[in-house]
Design a protein around this motif. Sequence first.
Motif, PDB file in Angstrom:
ATOM      1  N   PRO A  13      -7.902  52.239  12.222  1.00 21.01           N
ATOM      2  CA  PRO A  13      -7.206  51.905  13.468  1.00 21.01           C
ATOM      3  C   PRO A  13      -6.135  50.860  13.203  1.00 21.01           C
ATOM      4  CG  PRO A  13      -9.245  50.685  13.343  1.00 21.01           C
ATOM      5  CD  PRO A  13      -9.213  51.570  12.136  1.00 21.01           C
ATOM      6  N   SER A  14      -5.266  50.664  14.154  1.00 25.09           N
ATOM      7  CA  SER A  14      -4.338  49.539  14.092  1.00 25.09           C
ATOM      8  C   SER A  14      -5.136  48.284  14.422  1.00 25.09           C
ATOM      9  CB  SER A  14      -3.212  49.725  15.113  1.00 25.09           C
ATOM     10  OG  SER A  14      -2.323  48.637  15.067  1.00 25.09           O
ATOM     11  N   ILE A  15      -4.977  47.229  13.622  1.00 17.57           N
ATOM     12  CA  ILE A  15      -5.721  45.995  13.859  1.00 17.57           C
ATOM     13  C   ILE A  15      -4.743  44.828  13.980  1.00 17.57           C
ATOM     14  CG2 ILE A  15      -7.841  46.778  12.753  1.00 17.57           C
ATOM     15  CD1 ILE A  15      -7.015  45.301  10.246  1.00 17.57           C
ATOM     16  N   ALA A  16      -5.189  43.772  14.646  1.00 21.90           N
ATOM     17  CA  ALA A  16      -4.306  42.642  14.939  1.00 21.90           C
ATOM     18  C   ALA A  16      -3.969  41.821  13.705  1.00 21.90           C
ATOM     19  CB  ALA A  16      -4.959  41.746  15.995  1.00 21.90           C
ATOM     20  N   ASN A  17      -4.881  41.821  12.728  1.00 22.88           N
ATOM     21  CA  ASN A  17      -4.690  40.984  11.541  1.00 22.88           C
ATOM     22  C   ASN A  17      -4.852  41.828  10.274  1.00 22.88           C
ATOM     23  OD1 ASN A  17      -4.446  38.795   9.798  1.00 22.88           O
ATOM     24  ND2 ASN A  17      -6.611  38.230   9.987  1.00 22.88           N
ATOM     25  N   PRO A  18      -3.837  42.648   9.947  1.00 21.35           N
ATOM     26  CA  PRO A  18      -3.992  43.582   8.822  1.00 21.35           C
ATOM     27  C   PRO A  18      -3.966  42.967   7.421  1.00 21.35           C
ATOM     28  CG  PRO A  18      -1.791  43.767   9.770  1.00 21.35           C
ATOM     29  CD  PRO A  18      -2.562  42.842  10.667  1.00 21.35           C
ATOM     30  N   PRO A  19      -3.382  41.777   7.194  1.00 26.71           N
ATOM     31  CA  PRO A  19      -3.259  41.308   5.809  1.00 26.71           C
ATOM     32  C   PRO A  19      -4.569  41.225   5.033  1.00 26.71           C
ATOM     33  CG  PRO A  19      -1.807  40.029   7.213  1.00 26.71           C
ATOM     34  CD  PRO A  19      -2.634  40.891   8.112  1.00 26.71           C
ATOM     35  N   TYR A  20      -5.661  40.783   5.656  1.00 24.60           N
ATOM     36  CA  TYR A  20      -6.898  40.608   4.892  1.00 24.60           C
ATOM     37  C   TYR A  20      -7.429  41.934   4.361  1.00 24.60           C
ATOM     38  CZ  TYR A  20      -9.932  42.221   8.753  1.00 24.60           C
ATOM     39  OH  TYR A  20     -10.557  42.971   9.708  1.00 24.60           O
ATOM     40  N   VAL A  21      -7.250  43.025   5.131  1.00 26.57           N
ATOM     41  CA  VAL A  21      -7.720  44.340   4.683  1.00 26.57           C
ATOM     42  C   VAL A  21      -6.845  44.857   3.535  1.00 26.57           C
ATOM     43  CG1 VAL A  21      -8.131  46.739   5.337  1.00 26.57           C
ATOM     44  CG2 VAL A  21      -8.621  44.905   6.954  1.00 26.57           C
ATOM     45  N   MET A  22      -5.538  44.774   3.712  1.00 25.40           N
ATOM     46  CA  MET A  22      -4.624  45.290   2.693  1.00 25.40           C
ATOM     47  C   MET A  22      -4.724  44.492   1.394  1.00 25.40           C
ATOM     48  SD  MET A  22      -3.654  47.793   4.344  1.00 25.40           S
ATOM     49  CE  MET A  22      -3.891  48.211   6.065  1.00 25.40           C
ATOM     50  N   GLU A  23      -4.934  43.202   1.528  1.00 27.73           N
ATOM     51  CA  GLU A  23      -5.090  42.373   0.328  1.00 27.73           C
ATOM     52  C   GLU A  23      -6.362  42.753  -0.421  1.00 27.73           C
ATOM     53  OE1 GLU A  23      -4.996  37.651  -1.010  1.00 27.73           O
ATOM     54  OE2 GLU A  23      -5.140  38.184   1.114  1.00 27.73           O
ATOM     55  N   GLU A  24      -7.420  43.030   0.305  1.00 27.50           N
ATOM     56  CA  GLU A  24      -8.690  43.430  -0.322  1.00 27.50           C
ATOM     57  C   GLU A  24      -8.537  44.776  -1.016  1.00 27.50           C
ATOM     58  OE1 GLU A  24     -11.885  41.825  -1.494  1.00 27.50           O
ATOM     59  OE2 GLU A  24     -11.282  40.953   0.418  1.00 27.50           O
ATOM     60  N   ILE A  25      -7.825  45.709  -0.372  1.00 30.85           N
ATOM     61  CA  ILE A  25      -7.570  47.012  -0.996  1.00 30.85           C
ATOM     62  C   ILE A  25      -6.740  46.843  -2.264  1.00 30.85           C
ATOM     63  CG2 ILE A  25      -6.360  49.213  -0.724  1.00 30.85           C
ATOM     64  CD1 ILE A  25      -7.140  49.147   2.240  1.00 30.85           C
ATOM     65  N   ALA A  26      -5.691  46.022  -2.183  1.00 36.75           N
ATOM     66  CA  ALA A  26      -4.812  45.808  -3.334  1.00 36.75           C
ATOM     67  C   ALA A  26      -5.577  45.200  -4.509  1.00 36.75           C
ATOM     68  CB  ALA A  26      -3.651  44.893  -2.940  1.00 36.75           C
ATOM     69  N   ARG A  27      -6.523  44.331  -4.195  1.00 35.25           N
ATOM     70  CA  ARG A  27      -7.267  43.634  -5.239  1.00 35.25           C
ATOM     71  C   ARG A  27      -8.314  44.527  -5.894  1.00 35.25           C
ATOM     72  NH1 ARG A  27      -9.318  39.711  -2.276  1.00 35.25           N
ATOM     73  NH2 ARG A  27      -7.525  38.343  -2.542  1.00 35.25           N
ATOM     74  N   ASN A  28      -8.893  45.458  -5.128  1.00 36.79           N
ATOM     75  CA  ASN A  28     -10.051  46.197  -5.636  1.00 36.79           C
ATOM     76  C   ASN A  28      -9.832  47.684  -5.878  1.00 36.79           C
ATOM     77  OD1 ASN A  28     -12.420  44.123  -5.410  1.00 36.79           O
ATOM     78  ND2 ASN A  28     -11.288  43.916  -3.495  1.00 36.79           N
ATOM     79  N   CYS A  29      -8.898  48.302  -5.175  1.00 35.63           N
ATOM     80  CA  CYS A  29      -8.753  49.768  -5.223  1.00 35.63           C
ATOM     81  C   CYS A  29      -7.454  50.133  -5.946  1.00 35.63           C
ATOM     82  CB  CYS A  29      -8.787  50.349  -3.813  1.00 35.63           C
ATOM     83  SG  CYS A  29     -10.169  49.751  -2.813  1.00 35.63           S
ATOM     84  N   LYS A  30      -7.514  50.222  -7.233  1.00 32.82           N
ATOM     85  CA  LYS A  30      -6.299  50.394  -8.041  1.00 32.82           C
ATOM     86  C   LYS A  30      -5.662  51.769  -7.912  1.00 32.82           C
ATOM     87  CE  LYS A  30      -6.867  46.230  -9.405  1.00 32.82           C
ATOM     88  NZ  LYS A  30      -6.058  45.177  -8.733  1.00 32.82           N
ATOM     89  N   ASN A  31      -6.408  52.761  -7.428  1.00 34.79           N
ATOM     90  CA  ASN A  31      -5.861  54.113  -7.276  1.00 34.79           C
ATOM     91  C   ASN A  31      -5.506  54.439  -5.827  1.00 34.79           C
ATOM     92  OD1 ASN A  31      -6.208  54.746 -10.051  1.00 34.79           O
ATOM     93  ND2 ASN A  31      -8.374  55.179  -9.689  1.00 34.79           N
ATOM     94  N   PHE A  32      -5.489  53.422  -4.964  1.00 37.24           N
ATOM     95  CA  PHE A  32      -5.220  53.659  -3.546  1.00 37.24           C
ATOM     96  C   PHE A  32      -3.802  54.190  -3.345  1.00 37.24           C
ATOM     97  CE2 PHE A  32      -4.297  52.631   0.868  1.00 37.24           C
ATOM     98  CZ  PHE A  32      -5.458  53.066   1.491  1.00 37.24           C
ATOM     99  N   ALA A  33      -3.673  55.303  -2.579  1.00 42.22           N
ATOM    100  CA  ALA A  33      -2.371  55.963  -2.473  1.00 42.22           C
ATOM    101  C   ALA A  33      -2.028  56.467  -1.078  1.00 42.22           C
ATOM    102  CB  ALA A  33      -2.306  57.135  -3.456  1.00 42.22           C
ATOM    103  N   GLU A  34      -3.031  56.659  -0.189  1.00 41.65           N
ATOM    104  CA  GLU A  34      -2.774  57.287   1.103  1.00 41.65           C
ATOM    105  C   GLU A  34      -3.357  56.463   2.243  1.00 41.65           C
ATOM    106  OE1 GLU A  34      -2.788  62.012  -0.251  1.00 41.65           O
ATOM    107  OE2 GLU A  34      -4.337  61.257   1.084  1.00 41.65           O
ATOM    108  N   LEU A  35      -2.556  56.295   3.294  1.00 43.29           N
ATOM    109  CA  LEU A  35      -3.010  55.528   4.456  1.00 43.29           C
ATOM    110  C   LEU A  35      -2.576  56.222   5.739  1.00 43.29           C
ATOM    111  CD1 LEU A  35      -4.261  52.877   5.619  1.00 43.29           C
ATOM    112  CD2 LEU A  35      -1.950  51.904   5.523  1.00 43.29           C
TER     113      LEU A  35
END
Length: 304
Positions: A156-178
């Motif tokens: 969903p759209s969330i009010a504070n997206p940075p914490y989620v995207m930062e966690e994905i960037a740090r842990n999910c190296k093959n992340f490609a689709e959103l």
Amino acid sequence: MEEGDSAVRRWEDLDNDILVKILQSFDLFELTSGLAQVCSSWRLACSDQLLWKTLDLSVIKSNFIKIPLEPYVYVDCQSDKTLTRLLRIALNLSRGNILTLIFHYNLYVSDDQLTYTAERCPRLKRLVMPAWNRIKKTGICRAIRIWEDLESLTMPSIANPPYVMEEIARNCKNFAELKIMGPCDILFASTLVAFLPNLKVLSVRCTVLSKGALVIILEGLKKLEVLNISHCLITEVPPSSPRKVLTKLDESILEKASRLRKFLTCMSDSCIMCQRTRNDEGLMRWYKYEEDLWKVDEVRSLAI
């Protein structure tokens, strides 16, 4: 045995591959209804990885009421117990083989249920979870840290997206689709550019999308290949003027998008989905429409 008699084969002696083939025609409720308790050979078949590549919970909705305070929904206790029981049985049978996990947009998972699920499907590659009302920051971050192989997320759209995207960037190296099921504003777009610069596929269909956010996405996500903004209300706020809804994309946007492999748009007055987005003011009320309409996406890999 007298002449003419034939041996009677027992169900438990049925070849495992044949039994698995039969079980592939069963739905989730049938698979978790106790078949695995019949005998050891049936339990082995019920745990076959071919049956558990995808755990599709999109057929299940929470029994809930909306409330004015966070988390804005109250889920009936029995509804929670039913989901917990189903998760326990399915995840035990899956033996960690689930690669795709799909939740209904009206299935409100709790932190405990999400953590339990994440710990038992650590190889997850695709997550479809449109409702995060009952999930706290710590809960989703804990799950993402487990899902190192995650490649695709519908959220969903969330009010504070940075914490989620930062966690994905740090842990999910093959992340490609959103896929974002909700408004995409300048903060959300800027967050994507800051933390997910390698994103290849993005869908923000049937929602409100500011022109400023669209420009940030097109200019900042250098490796983006596919962008879907079909049926969006694209808005612009000119200086000293009220917000206006664009009826077409201007040349500057089209030029920026020309580098993409696919740029999917639809802003037609005759399009039913465009009409619905306008009628819902960019906040789609999926419950008003066809049962599985929310699963549709013009990007094949994001459709369900």
